[in-house]
Scaffold this motif. Structure first.
Motif, PDB file in Angstrom:
ATOM      1  N   TRP A   1      55.945  64.606  22.089  1.00 62.48           N
ATOM      2  CA  TRP A   1      54.888  64.158  21.353  1.00 62.48           C
ATOM      3  C   TRP A   1      53.684  64.973  21.884  1.00 62.48           C
ATOM      4  O   TRP A   1      53.586  65.797  21.201  1.00 62.48           O
TER       5      TRP A   1
ATOM      6  N   ASN B   1      51.744  64.617  32.401  1.00 62.97           N
ATOM      7  CA  ASN B   1      51.640  63.109  31.451  1.00 62.97           C
ATOM      8  C   ASN B   1      52.295  62.068  32.471  1.00 62.97           C
ATOM      9  O   ASN B   1      53.444  62.729  33.163  1.00 62.97           O
TER      10      ASN B   1
ATOM     11  N   GLY C   1      47.500  63.144  29.801  1.00 65.96           N
ATOM     12  CA  GLY C   1      48.982  62.058  28.717  1.00 65.96           C
ATOM     13  C   GLY C   1      49.406  61.106  29.339  1.00 65.96           C
ATOM     14  O   GLY C   1      49.297  60.804  30.374  1.00 65.96           O
TER      15      GLY C   1
ATOM     16  N   GLY D   1      51.513  57.832  28.552  1.00 67.48           N
ATOM     17  CA  GLY D   1      52.153  56.980  27.459  1.00 67.48           C
ATOM     18  C   GLY D   1      53.562  57.893  26.293  1.00 67.48           C
ATOM     19  O   GLY D   1      52.883  58.907  26.600  1.00 67.48           O
ATOM     20  N   LEU D   2      52.951  57.133  25.482  1.00 70.37           N
ATOM     21  CA  LEU D   2      52.893  57.482  24.217  1.00 70.37           C
ATOM     22  C   LEU D   2      51.729  57.279  23.009  1.00 70.37           C
ATOM     23  O   LEU D   2      51.805  57.766  22.069  1.00 70.37           O
TER      24      LEU D   2
ATOM     25  N   GLN E   1      60.649  60.470  26.142  1.00 72.39           N
ATOM     26  CA  GLN E   1      60.152  61.481  25.334  1.00 72.39           C
ATOM     27  C   GLN E   1      58.965  61.868  24.713  1.00 72.39           C
ATOM     28  O   GLN E   1      58.881  62.656  23.148  1.00 72.39           O
ATOM     29  N   SER E   2      58.021  61.482  25.559  1.00 67.32           N
ATOM     30  CA  SER E   2      56.985  61.594  24.293  1.00 67.32           C
ATOM     31  C   SER E   2      56.198  62.976  25.241  1.00 67.32           C
ATOM     32  O   SER E   2      55.396  63.315  24.838  1.00 67.32           O
ATOM     33  N   TRP E   3      57.203  63.779  26.064  1.00 72.35           N
ATOM     34  CA  TRP E   3      56.911  65.583  25.923  1.00 72.35           C
ATOM     35  C   TRP E   3      56.993  65.723  24.810  1.00 72.35           C
ATOM     36  O   TRP E   3      56.511  66.940  25.070  1.00 72.35           O
TER      37      TRP E   3
END
Length: 233
Positions: free
Chosen positions: A90, A173, A220, A222-223, A86-88
């Protein structure tokens, strides 16, 4: 006589010290090799764990429906699973100023954050992905939400980006999980792994060619927060 004996004792002491250093160095080498081996084993365990998540994600019922940031979205089979990585989210919530900007998104997946940017202020978006299923999925989601300032193409990073085209923002990302350089991937796994970080190297070395004079590359990773590189840095 005592002088001769002292010399022999000194020589034996020096030999002993030299052997001791060799043994210590050898022990350090063994410990280093064991550390590298353990690290390698952990790396492969982590890779296998991520691969398991990817395989499991494809056992769900498709298509999957999502509503995010006011957009009605569909996730198709064979597309990198947004529920599991779910990094998208952030990046969608924390993207730097983009109003009136031309944007190139590398690795669009199911469409976010690119479609959100196009919907809420970007001048235009060109999105690309090496996975043809992701390209079709992003196009479908653009049509579902009436987003018209979007183009979506199949491309291996910059391989199919029209020469001479420039962008204010290039965003990726990045599939930040490191893997050995000879690691073989399928289309889905390319969204998670970068063998030898060769893709990252290509992205950073080739990206400047597609930037406007004051354009920026947003990476982007990771997190972690988005890393910014400008065309004049």
């Amino acid at each position: 006589m005592f002088t001769v004996m002292r010399r022999h004792l000194d020589r034996l002491l020096n030999i002993f010290l030299a052997v001791t250093r060799q043994l210590q160095d050898r022990q350090k080498t063994v410990e280093k090799l064991n550390s590298i081996s353990a690290s390698s084993e952990r790396t492969y365990e982590e890779l296998d764990s991520i691969r398991t998540v990817l395989r499991t994600s494809q056992q769900r019922t498709f298509p999957r429906k999502m509503r995010e940031f006011g957009l009605d979205l569909i996730v198709r089979e064979g597309v990198f699973p947004p529920e599991d990585f779910q990094s998208w989210r952030w990046f969608s919530e924390n993207f730097p100023p983009f109003t009136g900007k031309t944007i190139l998104e590398i690795g669009c997946g199911f469409g976010l954050p690119g479609l959100l940017l196009a919907k809420t202020g970007a001048l235009s978006l060109l999105a690309c992905d090496i996975n043809p299923k992701a390209v079709a999925n992003t196009l479908e989601n653009a049509a579902r939400n009436g987003i018209k300032n979007v183009g979506v193409i199949e491309s291996d990073i910059f391989s199919n980006i029209p020469p001479g085209r420039k962008f204010d923002i290039i965003f990726w990302n990045h599939p930040w999980n490191f893997a050995p350089a000879d690691f073989e991937l399928d289309d889905l796994e390319r969204g998670a792994f970068d063998p030898g970080y060769s893709l990252l190297e290509r992205f950073l070395s080739e990206g400047r060619e597609f930037l406007t004079e004051r354009g920026k590359i947003l990476l982007g990773f990771g997190l972690m927060p988005v890393t910014t590189f400008s065309s004049d840095s």
